[in-house]
Design a protein around this motif. Sequence first.
Motif, PDB file in Angstrom:
ATOM      1  N   ASP A   1     -17.446  24.220  -0.050  1.00 49.14           N
ATOM      2  CA  ASP A   1     -16.743  25.494   0.146  1.00 49.14           C
ATOM      3  C   ASP A   1     -17.232  26.182   1.496  1.00 49.14           C
ATOM      4  OD1 ASP A   1     -16.108  28.591  -0.120  1.00 49.14           O
ATOM      5  OD2 ASP A   1     -15.044  27.711  -1.781  1.00 49.14           O
ATOM      6  N   LYS A   2     -16.354  26.720   2.379  1.00 44.30           N
ATOM      7  CA  LYS A   2     -16.786  27.203   3.585  1.00 44.30           C
ATOM      8  C   LYS A   2     -17.453  28.548   3.330  1.00 44.30           C
ATOM      9  CE  LYS A   2     -12.293  29.814   3.936  1.00 44.30           C
ATOM     10  NZ  LYS A   2     -11.032  30.496   4.620  1.00 44.30           N
TER      11      LYS A   2
ATOM     12  N   TRP B   1     -16.397  28.515 -11.296  1.00 44.18           N
ATOM     13  CA  TRP B   1     -16.015  29.709 -10.151  1.00 44.18           C
ATOM     14  C   TRP B   1     -14.734  30.187 -10.649  1.00 44.18           C
ATOM     15  CZ3 TRP B   1     -19.158  31.871  -6.977  1.00 44.18           C
ATOM     16  CH2 TRP B   1     -20.463  31.268  -6.733  1.00 44.18           C
TER      17      TRP B   1
ATOM     18  N   ALA C   1     -16.771  23.730  -5.042  1.00 46.17           N
ATOM     19  CA  ALA C   1     -17.523  24.723  -4.415  1.00 46.17           C
ATOM     20  C   ALA C   1     -18.622  24.117  -3.487  1.00 46.17           C
ATOM     21  CB  ALA C   1     -17.992  25.679  -5.496  1.00 46.17           C
TER      22      ALA C   1
ATOM     23  N   ARG D   1     -21.095  28.000  -1.471  1.00 42.38           N
ATOM     24  CA  ARG D   1     -21.447  26.544  -1.335  1.00 42.38           C
ATOM     25  C   ARG D   1     -23.017  25.995  -1.885  1.00 42.38           C
ATOM     26  NH1 ARG D   1     -20.662  26.307   3.814  1.00 42.38           N
ATOM     27  NH2 ARG D   1     -22.666  26.251   4.424  1.00 42.38           N
TER      28      ARG D   1
ATOM     29  N   SER E   1     -14.309  23.520 -10.855  1.00 41.61           N
ATOM     30  CA  SER E   1     -14.233  24.453  -9.700  1.00 41.61           C
ATOM     31  C   SER E   1     -15.804  24.378  -8.857  1.00 41.61           C
ATOM     32  CB  SER E   1     -14.148  25.791 -10.220  1.00 41.61           C
ATOM     33  OG  SER E   1     -15.045  26.219 -11.048  1.00 41.61           O
TER      34      SER E   1
END
Length: 234
Positions: free
Chosen positions: A25-26, A124, A22, A31, A18
């Motif tokens: 990640d948005k 995460w 990440a 992020r 995860s």
Amino acid sequence: MSPVPPERQTYRVYVDTSVFAACEDKKFRIRESSRRLFERFRTGDMTLVLSAAVADELDSATEAARALPGTVPREHTEFLEPSAAAEDLADRYIDAGAVDAAARSAALHVAFATLADVDTLASWDYRHLLKFRHRPRFNAVNRELGHPQIEMYEPPAILGENFRDPNSKGFDCVGFMREQRDRISRKLNAMTPEERVDWLRNVEITDPILRRVMKRSPRVKLNELIGPTQEPGE
């Protein structure tokens, strides 16, 4: 001539899949904190611990996620080979109700991390690992089998940054602070008195709340905030 003390091992962090995802990640904070964790691996401040389970899951990940392990120097990386012991321990976690059978991959990450006796597991995965009710279930199995206790946190907590679980309506602030205090205390207890003084003098405070406390009260020392530590053997 005094003997040269053995070099202390860096902080070893098992990273589940995860965290790799990440890094793209948005959400900015998720992020960037994930990327900062990998930067700590690259510089050698921490050791990246990977397993065969992570390698298998990365096969179906994005190209960016698959490329991340190669950005960390090999001397700052440990790889855990496939292990029947890890498979068996994952089954024990499931049998004990730590996670459902459908989440066996999460149980396997905890098993690899436990058997490698890492300092913490970075994730995460709030659904299966990071909510406070999960860790005691894993550690109950570990105690029964004589394995070390496992700690699991999201990257900001490992980096000492202030972060709140975005998927939880409540957050056990007191429990979190106690866990962080105990983690720092264990780190200090492994040092000699001279090493401890040097660490306390030079430690970089990254948590924004703690920084404000130290700025407003310059006479407060970190060891006063975490309380007394025990000498080895006490």
